[in-house]
Design a protein around this motif. Sequence first.
Motif, mmCIF file in Angstrom:
data_model
loop_
_atom_site.group_PDB
_atom_site.id
_atom_site.type_symbol
_atom_site.label_atom_id
_atom_site.label_comp_id
_atom_site.label_asym_id
_atom_site.label_seq_id
_atom_site.Cartn_x
_atom_site.Cartn_y
_atom_site.Cartn_z
ATOM 1 N N LEU A 40 42.518 45.494 22.500
ATOM 2 C CA LEU A 40 41.830 44.492 23.310
ATOM 3 C C LEU A 40 42.048 44.699 24.800
ATOM 4 O O LEU A 40 43.117 45.141 25.234
ATOM 5 C CB LEU A 40 42.324 43.084 22.963
ATOM 6 C CG LEU A 40 42.194 42.575 21.531
ATOM 7 C CD1 LEU A 40 42.591 41.101 21.481
ATOM 8 C CD2 LEU A 40 40.805 42.780 20.967
ATOM 9 N N GLY A 41 41.038 44.333 25.569
ATOM 10 C CA GLY A 41 41.167 44.338 27.018
ATOM 11 C C GLY A 41 39.853 43.986 27.675
ATOM 12 O O GLY A 41 38.782 44.176 27.101
ATOM 13 N N VAL A 42 39.948 43.425 28.869
ATOM 14 C CA VAL A 42 38.786 43.219 29.741
ATOM 15 C C VAL A 42 38.874 44.320 30.782
ATOM 16 O O VAL A 42 39.785 44.329 31.610
ATOM 17 C CB VAL A 42 38.808 41.833 30.406
ATOM 18 C CG1 VAL A 42 37.623 41.686 31.355
ATOM 19 C CG2 VAL A 42 38.795 40.732 29.348
ATOM 20 N N THR A 43 37.973 45.280 30.736
ATOM 21 C CA THR A 43 38.109 46.443 31.600
ATOM 22 C C THR A 43 37.818 46.088 33.055
ATOM 23 O O THR A 43 37.014 45.202 33.350
ATOM 24 C CB THR A 43 37.185 47.590 31.122
ATOM 25 O OG1 THR A 43 37.571 48.796 31.772
ATOM 26 C CG2 THR A 43 35.720 47.309 31.413
ATOM 27 N N GLU A 44 38.502 46.786 33.956
ATOM 28 C CA GLU A 44 38.274 46.597 35.401
ATOM 29 C C GLU A 44 38.252 45.111 35.757
ATOM 30 O O GLU A 44 37.370 44.632 36.467
ATOM 31 C CB GLU A 44 36.946 47.256 35.803
ATOM 32 C CG GLU A 44 36.942 48.761 35.564
ATOM 33 C CD GLU A 44 35.576 49.310 35.169
ATOM 34 O OE1 GLU A 44 34.622 48.523 35.087
ATOM 35 O OE2 GLU A 44 35.477 50.522 34.941
ATOM 36 N N SER A 45 39.259 44.392 35.275
ATOM 37 C CA SER A 45 39.236 42.930 35.417
ATOM 38 C C SER A 45 39.521 42.459 36.838
ATOM 39 O O SER A 45 39.217 41.331 37.186
ATOM 40 C CB SER A 45 40.227 42.293 34.446
ATOM 41 O OG SER A 45 41.550 42.692 34.733
ATOM 42 N N GLY A 46 40.136 43.322 37.673
ATOM 43 C CA GLY A 46 40.326 42.934 39.063
ATOM 44 C C GLY A 46 41.780 42.937 39.489
ATOM 45 O O GLY A 46 42.645 43.562 38.871
ATOM 46 N N THR A 47 42.051 42.208 40.556
ATOM 47 C CA THR A 47 43.382 42.152 41.152
ATOM 48 C C THR A 47 44.340 41.351 40.279
ATOM 49 O O THR A 47 43.945 40.761 39.271
ATOM 50 C CB THR A 47 43.304 41.501 42.534
ATOM 51 O OG1 THR A 47 42.823 40.152 42.374
ATOM 52 C CG2 THR A 47 42.373 42.261 43.464
ATOM 53 N N LEU A 48 45.591 41.322 40.701
ATOM 54 C CA LEU A 48 46.595 40.591 39.936
ATOM 55 C C LEU A 48 46.180 39.149 39.691
ATOM 56 O O LEU A 48 46.334 38.631 38.585
ATOM 57 C CB LEU A 48 47.946 40.647 40.682
ATOM 58 C CG LEU A 48 49.112 39.898 40.053
ATOM 59 C CD1 LEU A 48 49.392 40.399 38.647
ATOM 60 C CD2 LEU A 48 50.349 40.028 40.928
ATOM 61 N N TRP A 49 45.619 38.505 40.712
ATOM 62 C CA TRP A 49 45.240 37.094 40.564
ATOM 63 C C TRP A 49 43.992 36.935 39.700
ATOM 64 O O TRP A 49 44.034 36.302 38.645
ATOM 65 C CB TRP A 49 45.015 36.476 41.951
ATOM 66 C CG TRP A 49 44.696 35.022 41.901
ATOM 67 C CD1 TRP A 49 45.563 33.985 41.714
ATOM 68 C CD2 TRP A 49 43.393 34.427 42.016
ATOM 69 N NE1 TRP A 49 44.898 32.787 41.709
ATOM 70 C CE2 TRP A 49 43.558 33.019 41.894
ATOM 71 C CE3 TRP A 49 42.111 34.933 42.210
ATOM 72 C CZ2 TRP A 49 42.493 32.134 41.970
ATOM 73 C CZ3 TRP A 49 41.040 34.042 42.285
ATOM 74 C CH2 TRP A 49 41.235 32.665 42.172
ATOM 75 N N SER A 50 42.883 37.532 40.112
ATOM 76 C CA SER A 50 41.634 37.337 39.374
ATOM 77 C C SER A 50 41.668 38.047 38.026
ATOM 78 O O SER A 50 41.144 37.538 37.023
ATOM 79 C CB SER A 50 40.440 37.833 40.196
ATOM 80 O OG SER A 50 40.552 39.219 40.465
ATOM 81 N N GLY A 51 42.287 39.211 37.974
ATOM 82 C CA GLY A 51 42.341 39.957 36.727
ATOM 83 C C GLY A 51 43.178 39.271 35.667
ATOM 84 O O GLY A 51 42.874 39.338 34.474
ATOM 85 N N THR A 52 44.244 38.623 36.102
ATOM 86 C CA THR A 52 45.068 37.871 35.152
ATOM 87 C C THR A 52 44.267 36.737 34.530
ATOM 88 O O THR A 52 44.349 36.499 33.310
ATOM 89 C CB THR A 52 46.323 37.321 35.857
ATOM 90 O OG1 THR A 52 47.163 38.413 36.234
ATOM 91 C CG2 THR A 52 47.098 36.389 34.951
ATOM 92 N N ILE A 53 43.484 36.053 35.338
ATOM 93 C CA ILE A 53 42.684 34.936 34.818
ATOM 94 C C ILE A 53 41.634 35.449 33.821
ATOM 95 O O ILE A 53 41.511 34.931 32.706
ATOM 96 C CB ILE A 53 42.015 34.162 35.965
ATOM 97 C CG1 ILE A 53 43.083 33.482 36.825
ATOM 98 C CG2 ILE A 53 41.022 33.135 35.423
ATOM 99 C CD1 ILE A 53 42.571 32.879 38.103
ATOM 100 N N LYS A 54 40.868 36.475 34.237
ATOM 101 C CA LYS A 54 39.832 37.007 33.349
ATOM 102 C C LYS A 54 40.425 37.545 32.047
ATOM 103 O O LYS A 54 39.901 37.298 30.957
ATOM 104 C CB LYS A 54 39.040 38.110 34.059
ATOM 105 C CG LYS A 54 38.144 37.614 35.165
ATOM 106 C CD LYS A 54 37.440 38.755 35.893
ATOM 107 C CE LYS A 54 36.409 39.439 35.031
ATOM 108 N NZ LYS A 54 35.642 40.446 35.794
ATOM 109 N N SER A 55 41.511 38.277 32.162
ATOM 110 C CA SER A 55 42.121 38.869 30.971
ATOM 111 C C SER A 55 42.723 37.810 30.061
ATOM 112 O O SER A 55 42.640 37.915 28.832
ATOM 113 C CB SER A 55 43.202 39.873 31.379
ATOM 114 O OG SER A 55 42.642 40.962 32.072
ATOM 115 N N SER A 56 43.320 36.787 30.661
ATOM 116 C CA SER A 56 43.915 35.727 29.848
ATOM 117 C C SER A 56 42.854 34.992 29.050
ATOM 118 O O SER A 56 43.071 34.648 27.876
ATOM 119 C CB SER A 56 44.680 34.744 30.743
ATOM 120 O OG SER A 56 45.745 35.386 31.390
#
Length: 356
Positions: A199-215
Amino acid sequence: MNRIYTKEIRIGNKSIGNFKPIAVQSMTNTDTKDIVSTINQINRLSDLGCDIIRVAVPDEDAAKALRKIKENIDIPLVADIHFNYRLAILAIENGADKIRINPGNIGDRGRVKEIVNVAKEHKIPIRIGVNSGSLDERVLTKYKGKIPEAIVESASEYIKILNDFGFDDIVVSLKSSDVPTTIESYRMFSKKFTYPLHLGVTESGTLWSGTIKSSIGVGTLLSEGIGDTIRISLTADPSEEVKVALQILRSLNLLQRGIEIISCPTCGRCNIDIVGLAEELERNLPTTQKHIKVAIMGCAVNGPGEAKDADIGIAGGHKSALLIKKGIVIGKIPEDRIIETLTEEINNLIKEETEA
């Protein structure tokens, strides 16, 4: 939550699928040819709780470096291959525990067959990595866009190619940078196949935005019982990927190791620097295989009650805090000694587990 059955796949000294614990993955950002730096980073990630590590293999020197890297790490090593089938073969021959390929960019079926034959010989699995950003034009035209149906059809076609060559030791990922597309792709696939899912959301972004999208993306799927291994793709140091992945698993009660901090939102009743204390403690947490819950609560309203549910915690007062261990108040400490005291108590809990 009830997990969906998938077949068991062995990756080095780790198994995924068949209800095995969900494995945390990351990917190095070192030059793979820099063997010392790559080994050091892998071992740091392993110490944090990374279960499987992937490295980029862009050329022959990187592929050959895998042998020495493998000799100096304790977790499975995955080679990330694009376009060049010879690099896939060379990576396997130099000790990769798994390879990740997109059969669509490897070339003709004959080249894929050569990879499969070597993977069979060395008894290692292949991850079919499907990304919405690299779908075949034929599939994009058929579905008029990067929709879940297009992603799942691409994966199905690649699986058939490997199956045609008698290969079924397969892991699959179906990633998009769009969270709803990612979620629906995995849902659709899991209804058709029993291959273990990365599982993963690819190229999800920076630590802040990517953590939210991936979570949201990874967390939603895990809560539905879908997924066997996860990688949180962040534009950040790989250690952050591991930390976020572990926290997602803890939040869903899928992981019972490591230190979990619970802390209250700040408000006008708080008379200690709850934000600074929580952030400082989190930055300096030791690693452990034991699950330890630490509470940092700001005042007497909910603090004592919440802290009682933790292994160790504090409830703030006026420039001081009550220290609470296993539900019992064991003392009162000034604000400037809170971090020192909590760290000492956490280390004592870890030591108790080691000596038990």
